[in-house]
Design an enzyme around this catalytic site. Sequence first.
Site, PDB file in Angstrom:
ATOM      1  N   TYR A 215      23.703  33.447  47.941  1.00  0.00           N
ATOM      2  CA  TYR A 215      24.510  32.349  48.482  1.00  0.00           C
ATOM      3  C   TYR A 215      25.030  32.765  49.847  1.00  0.00           C
ATOM      4  O   TYR A 215      25.080  33.959  50.171  1.00  0.00           O
ATOM      5  CB  TYR A 215      25.661  31.958  47.535  1.00  0.00           C
ATOM      6  N   ASP A 292      41.185  42.413  35.762  1.00  0.00           N
ATOM      7  CA  ASP A 292      40.152  43.306  35.222  1.00  0.00           C
ATOM      8  C   ASP A 292      40.737  44.406  34.342  1.00  0.00           C
ATOM      9  O   ASP A 292      40.030  44.958  33.501  1.00  0.00           O
ATOM     10  CB  ASP A 292      39.362  43.960  36.365  1.00  0.00           C
TER      11      ASP A 292
HETATM   12  C1  LIG Z   1      29.332  42.034  42.174  1.00  0.00           C
HETATM   13  C2  LIG Z   1      30.526  41.261  41.731  1.00  0.00           C
HETATM   14  C3  LIG Z   1      30.590  39.910  41.990  1.00  0.00           C
HETATM   15  C4  LIG Z   1      31.688  39.177  41.566  1.00  0.00           C
HETATM   16  N1  LIG Z   1      31.709  37.845  41.821  1.00  0.00           N
HETATM   17  C5  LIG Z   1      32.770  37.122  41.409  1.00  0.00           C
HETATM   18  C6  LIG Z   1      32.815  35.721  41.678  1.00  0.00           C
HETATM   19  O1  LIG Z   1      31.894  35.164  42.268  1.00  0.00           O
HETATM   20  N2  LIG Z   1      33.921  35.015  41.270  1.00  0.00           N
HETATM   21  C7  LIG Z   1      34.961  35.625  40.607  1.00  0.00           C
HETATM   22  O2  LIG Z   1      35.935  34.935  40.272  1.00  0.00           O
HETATM   23  N3  LIG Z   1      34.929  36.946  40.343  1.00  0.00           N
HETATM   24  C8  LIG Z   1      33.870  37.707  40.719  1.00  0.00           C
HETATM   25  N4  LIG Z   1      33.833  39.042  40.464  1.00  0.00           N
HETATM   26  C9  LIG Z   1      34.936  39.666  39.712  1.00  0.00           C
HETATM   27  C10 LIG Z   1      36.117  40.005  40.592  1.00  0.00           C
HETATM   28  O3  LIG Z   1      35.710  40.739  41.714  1.00  0.00           O
HETATM   29  C11 LIG Z   1      37.124  40.817  39.811  1.00  0.00           C
HETATM   30  O4  LIG Z   1      37.296  40.258  38.529  1.00  0.00           O
HETATM   31  C12 LIG Z   1      38.463  40.835  40.526  1.00  0.00           C
HETATM   32  O5  LIG Z   1      38.313  41.453  41.780  1.00  0.00           O
HETATM   33  C13 LIG Z   1      39.490  41.564  39.678  1.00  0.00           C
HETATM   34  O6  LIG Z   1      40.657  41.717  40.430  1.00  0.00           O
HETATM   35  P1  LIG Z   1      41.768  42.745  39.965  1.00  0.00           P
HETATM   36  O7  LIG Z   1      42.826  42.636  40.987  1.00  0.00           O
HETATM   37  O8  LIG Z   1      42.089  42.540  38.533  1.00  0.00           O
HETATM   38  O9  LIG Z   1      41.064  44.180  40.027  1.00  0.00           O
HETATM   39  P2  LIG Z   1      40.493  44.959  41.283  1.00  0.00           P
HETATM   40  O10 LIG Z   1      39.822  44.042  42.221  1.00  0.00           O
HETATM   41  O11 LIG Z   1      39.689  46.091  40.734  1.00  0.00           O
HETATM   42  O12 LIG Z   1      41.773  45.527  42.022  1.00  0.00           O
HETATM   43  C14 LIG Z   1      42.482  46.622  41.507  1.00  0.00           C
HETATM   44  C15 LIG Z   1      43.380  47.178  42.603  1.00  0.00           C
HETATM   45  O13 LIG Z   1      44.165  48.213  42.033  1.00  0.00           O
HETATM   46  C16 LIG Z   1      44.085  49.382  42.826  1.00  0.00           C
HETATM   47  N5  LIG Z   1      44.249  50.503  41.896  1.00  0.00           N
HETATM   48  C17 LIG Z   1      43.346  51.030  41.053  1.00  0.00           C
HETATM   49  N6  LIG Z   1      43.887  51.994  40.338  1.00  0.00           N
HETATM   50  C18 LIG Z   1      45.171  52.091  40.724  1.00  0.00           C
HETATM   51  C19 LIG Z   1      46.246  52.890  40.313  1.00  0.00           C
HETATM   52  N7  LIG Z   1      46.110  53.823  39.360  1.00  0.00           N
HETATM   53  N8  LIG Z   1      47.459  52.698  40.895  1.00  0.00           N
HETATM   54  C20 LIG Z   1      47.630  51.771  41.861  1.00  0.00           C
HETATM   55  N9  LIG Z   1      46.616  50.989  42.293  1.00  0.00           N
HETATM   56  C21 LIG Z   1      45.412  51.139  41.710  1.00  0.00           C
HETATM   57  C22 LIG Z   1      42.732  49.307  43.494  1.00  0.00           C
HETATM   58  O14 LIG Z   1      42.695  50.080  44.669  1.00  0.00           O
HETATM   59  C23 LIG Z   1      42.633  47.808  43.752  1.00  0.00           C
HETATM   60  O15 LIG Z   1      43.252  47.454  44.962  1.00  0.00           O
HETATM   61  C24 LIG Z   1      32.745  39.808  40.880  1.00  0.00           C
HETATM   62  C25 LIG Z   1      32.699  41.179  40.629  1.00  0.00           C
HETATM   63  C26 LIG Z   1      31.604  41.898  41.045  1.00  0.00           C
HETATM   64  C27 LIG Z   1      31.553  43.370  40.752  1.00  0.00           C
END
Ligand SMILES: Cc1cc2nc3c(=O)[nH]c(=O)nc-3n(C[C@H](O)[C@H](O)[C@H](O)COP(=O)(O)OP(=O)(O)OC[C@H]3O[C@@H](n4cnc5c(N)ncnc54)[C@H](O)[C@@H]3O)c2cc1C
Length: 400
Positions: A215, A292
């Site tokens: 895309y 996540d």
């Molecule tokens: C290839 C791919 C394509 C995707 N496409 C889509 C899509 O099209 N649409 C969609 O909705 N989702 C998509 N996703 C899923 C999406 O990227 C994730 O579900 C989302 O980014 C989760 O966000 P989060 O903030 O929960 O976790 P993360 O993005 O993993 O963020 C976690 C944060 O915590 C920090 N961290 C980690 N450990 C610690 C710690 N111990 N202490 C303090 N900070 C810490 C990290 O540095 C990071 O900044 C995709 C994922 C992948 C891999």
Amino acid sequence: MAVVLIAGGGIGGLATALAVAGSGHHAVVLERADRFAEIGAGIQLAPNGLHALDALGVGDAVRATAVHMDELRFMDGVTGEHVTSLELTKGYRDRFASPYVVVHRAELHSVLLEACRSSGSISLVSGSAVDGYRTVDHRVSARLTDGRMMTGDALIGADGIRSAVRRRLLGDGEPRVSGITVYRAVIPMNEVPEDLRFERSVVWWAGPGCHLVHYPIAGGSHLNLAASSDDGTTEPVTSVPVGRDRVRHEFGALGRTALRLLELGRDWKTWTLVDRDPVGTWTDGRVALLGDAAHPMLHYAAQGACQAMEDAVTLGALLDGAGEASLPGLLAEYARVRRDRTARIQLAARDSIRLWHPAGAAARDRNTMLSALPQRALQDHVAWMHGFRVSGADRAGATL
Ligand SMILES: Cc1cc2nc3c(=O)[nH]c(=O)nc-3n(C[C@H](O)[C@H](O)[C@H](O)COP(=O)(O)OP(=O)(O)OC[C@H]3O[C@@H](n4cnc5c(N)ncnc54)[C@H](O)[C@@H]3O)c2cc1C
């Protein structure tokens, strides 16, 4: 006013900070990295994700940077046949009260970050890796890897699939290795021949044991390619560069048109897909998991970030005006409200492989089945995911 610590400043953590601040509390975001940033390429946002962003007050800013999609196009990657498309134009937009868009991940993150920076109720603290927590006398302290302790009234673990908060809360080990390797490349659109551009489409090319999705990203200036191979890998690798020969070899079963697209890719990188099984426990008193950290899923439903933002809106609505003493009960309620929906999406994302990876007669049967479905039936199939409007009013949301 409660102080809510948030481990992780990704999309989920920043969305949570906005929701917490919007509900009258102070949010402290503890991010491991030295600065708040997001790497990676494109991200699809279905209407449910945009509704969550609207609830956080940044929907219009995200829409302004996004490319609005006209179809989810399903191709047989071997024969090149156009099997079907879920149209994302007027009928879909009217029904789900929103377009379906793609944005650059960094753009989405920076809209959330700017909104956090302009709030007087959010502290952003980088270079702060959370290592664990302990609860003492109705307060919770996050322990950082450098020995510092940060204390608040609640702690939200939004620290991703390898969450340190989850490790302390659940101790359920490393993520599950899916056995699938993904190959990713980004191509300048002006290098893509006109007939392969599909500038307003998310396109799937389904093949035996593999598929390719692409895309446009960055306002349509680049094409994002992600190809998956069900190669049974057991090694959880991340961002490993590979040459074109390996890509040709892995996807050799695809037909000419899909291979022409793959030939355009340079600087391929691979990683192993990992996820976790849904779990029933997301909370421990004043501590809860989100995004996540709570429900990591394969990216095949394109819903991980959307679900993290829905989590945030639900949590904010529950915390609205709440007193410190009620926080454990409200966190338990948040987990109860969010668990089933996110578990269903985790499992649906795994299950999608059964539709995309069949070979031979099974692939032909799939094509016959899909091409017979009218638009309304295709919409009905995704309505429970895309058509969900997370709501503060009833604390659960409704399907449009
Ligand atoms: C290839 C791919 C394509 C995707 N496409 C889509 C899509 O099209 N649409 C969609 O909705 N989702 C998509 N996703 C899923 C999406 O990227 C994730 O579900 C989302 O980014 C989760 O966000 P989060 O903030 O929960 O976790 P993360 O993005 O993993 O963020 C976690 C944060 O915590 C920090 N961290 C980690 N450990 C610690 C710690 N111990 N202490 C303090 N900070 C810490 C990290 O540095 C990071 O900044 C995709 C994922 C992948 C891999």
